[in-house]
Write an enzyme that holds these catalytic residues in place. Structure first.
Site, mmCIF file in Angstrom:
data_model
loop_
_atom_site.group_PDB
_atom_site.id
_atom_site.type_symbol
_atom_site.label_atom_id
_atom_site.label_comp_id
_atom_site.label_asym_id
_atom_site.label_seq_id
_atom_site.Cartn_x
_atom_site.Cartn_y
_atom_site.Cartn_z
ATOM 1 N N THR A 71 0.832 -1.205 0.000
ATOM 2 C CA THR A 71 0.000 0.000 0.000
ATOM 3 C C THR A 71 0.865 1.253 0.000
ATOM 4 O O THR A 71 0.611 2.199 -0.767
ATOM 5 C CB THR A 71 -0.948 0.001 1.210
ATOM 6 O OG1 THR A 71 -1.868 -1.088 1.077
ATOM 7 C CG2 THR A 71 -1.719 1.307 1.302
ATOM 8 N N CYS A 326 -8.373 -7.261 1.481
ATOM 9 C CA CYS A 326 -8.314 -5.853 1.902
ATOM 10 C C CYS A 326 -9.688 -5.216 2.005
ATOM 11 O O CYS A 326 -9.838 -4.129 2.550
ATOM 12 C CB CYS A 326 -7.441 -5.060 0.932
ATOM 13 S SG CYS A 326 -5.732 -5.619 0.901
#
Length: 384
Positions: A71, A326
Site C-alpha cells: 500500500t 483488503c
C-alpha cells in the site's frame, strides 16, 4: 484435513525467513543508522536484502527502496510521481480494476486538481491497448496498471504497455503494481519499460509490514514520508531490519525456482477449475487457465452467499476469501467483478481460491469433495 487456499491474502513465511527475522530481532538488533558495530551489522542486512532483490529484477540495488508494504509503495508511486511532475502535466491513467492501494490515491489526487482516466476492462479483466493509446495525452505524467489482478487473476499486457510508452511517450512514467505478480513471473523492469514497481513481502512467503518500491534511475519521484533522511532522503524512518532481511531472503527463495513453481500452480489451477466446471451453477471469472495468473481462481457459486460458503468451508478446515482480503469487512461490491460485467448474483456468491507452491493436489481434491457435498445443502437452506 486442512486446506489453506488464501495465499493471495497472505502466505506462510519460509522457515529460513523466520530464522533471519528472529536473528535480527534478538541477536543482530542494532539500528542501521548507528555508527557503532551493532549498527554496521544491521546495515549489512539491509544492503544484502537490496542486493538480493535487485538480482531478481536485474537492476541496481540503489534503485530499491524499502517501505512498509504494498500500500505504501503504491501510494508513493502515484503521489510522489504526481508531485514531482505536476509542472509538466496533471493527467494520470489507471485501470478500472485496480486495488484500492492504487485507486484510492488516484482519487486523492483528483481532489488535489489532477485528472484521472480509468481505462475500462473487458469481460476477462483486461484493458485494451487501443484504449490506452487514445487516453495518453501530452500532459499525461503517469500510467499505473496492476500486473495481476488480485481478485480474478487477470494479467495486463505489461510489456506491450511499457514498449508503447517508451517509444511514443518516453517522459510518461509507467508504474506497475506487481504485488500479485512478483515471484510468479520473471519481471525485468529495464527490458519491459517499467519505471516503478511495487511489491509486498507477505505475498511471497516474507514478513508482513514490509515491501519495496523499485524506482528506475532518473525517474522523478518526491518522497512522501519526511524525517531523518534514511534511504538517501527518499523514505525516512528507521529501517525495519527484521522485515527487510526477511523480505530479501523470501525474494531470493521464491524466484530461485520460479518457473517450476508457476507450472506446478497451473496444474493445481487446472485441477480446481476442471472440478468446478463439472458442478452445477458455478461461474468462473477471469482469463483461461493458462492465460491468467497461475495462483488465483475466482468462482461464483450461484444461490449461495459468499460469506455463507466461506464459513461453511472454514468448518471443514478449508480457508478461502470472499473477494479481496483488503475489502473483506466492507459492504461495497467488488470493483473488479463490477467492471467485468458480473451480475448481482455472481458478485454476491463469488469466492477466491489462491495457491502457493506449498499447496498440494490432495488439498484441491479435498476442497472439491467438500464443495460437492456442501453446495446442494446450502442452496436448499438459502431457498427457504
Amino acid at each position: 484435513m486442512e486446506a489453506y487456499l488464501d495465499n493471495s491474502a497472505t502466505t506462510r513465511c519460509y522457515r529460513e525467513v523466520c530464522e533471519i527475522v528472529s536473528r535480527t530481532m534478538y541477536e543482530d538488533f542494532g539500528n542501521p543508522s548507528s555508527m557503532h558495530l551493532k549498527g554496521m551489522e544491521a546495515e549489512r542486512y539491509v544492503k544484502e536484502a537490496a542486493s538480493q532483490i535487485a538480482a531478481t529484477l536485474k537492476v541496481s540495488e540503489k534503485e530499491i527502496y524499502f517501505t512498509s508494504g504494498g500500500t505504501e509503495s503504491d501510494n508513493w508511486a502515484l503521489i510522489g510521481t504526481a508531485e514531482a511532475n505536476k509542472r509538466r502535466g496533471r493527467h494520470i491513467i489507471i485501470t478500472d480494476i485496480e486495488h484500492p492501494a492504487v485507486s484510492a490515491p488516484a482519487s486523492f489526487l483528483e481532489d488535489q486538481g489532477y485528472e484521472v482516466t480509468r481505462l475500462p476492462s473487458d469481460s476477462h479483466g483486461c484493458i485494451s491497448m487501443d484504449d490506452l493509446r487514445e487516453a495518453v495525452r501530452e500532459d499525461t505524467i503517469l500510467v499505473s496498471t496492476m500486473y495481476v489482478n488480485n481478485e480474478i487473476g487477470s494479467v495486463q499486457p505489461v510489456e506491450a504497455i511499457g514498449a508503447f510508452l517508451k517509444e511514443q511517450y518516453p517522459e510518461v512514467a509507467y508504474h506497475v503494481d506487481a504485488i500479485q505478480a512478483y515471484g510468479k513471473y520473471r519481471i525485468w523492469p529495464e527490458r519491459m519499460g517499467i519505471d516503478l514497481l511495487s511489491v509486498s513481502g507477505h505475498k511471497i512467503h516474507g514478513p508482513k509490514g514490509v515491501g519495496f518500491l523499485y524506482v528506475r534511475n532518473k525517474v522523478k519521484l518526491h518522497p512522501v514520508i519526511h524525517g531523518g533522511g534514511q534511504q538517501n532522503g527518499m523514505r525516512s524512518g528507521t529501517d525495519n531490519v527484521p522485515g527487510i532481511a526477511g523480505l530479501g531472503c523470501a525474494a531470493e527463495m521464491c524466484c530461485r525456482e520460479l518457473e517450476e513453481h508457476a507450472e506446478y500452480m497451473y496444474r493445481l489451477k487446472h485441477q480446481l477449475t476442471d472440478g468446478l466446471n463439472g458442478m452445477e451453477d458455478v461461474v468462473i471469472h477471469g482469463m483461461a487457465v493458462y492465460d491468467g495468473a497461475p495462483h488465483i481462481v475466482n468462482a461464483s457459486f450461484m444461490g449461495v452467499r459468499s460469506e455463507v460458503l466461506l464459513h461453511a468451508l472454514e468448518e471443514k478446515g478449508i480457508y478461502v476469501s470472499a473477494g479481496s482480503a483488503c475489502s473483506t469487512h466492507k459492504k461495497s461490491k467488488s470493483p473488479t467483478l463490477s467492471a467485468i460485467g458480473a451480475g448481482a448474483g455472481e458478485m454476491e456468491s463469488a469466492v477466491r481460491f489462491s495457491f502457493s507452491e506449498e499447496t498440494t493436489p490432495e488439498e484441491i481434491t479435498y476442497t472439491l469433495e467438500v464443495l460437492e457435498g456442501l453446495l446442494p445443502m446450502l442452496r436448499r437452506y438459502m431457498r427457504r
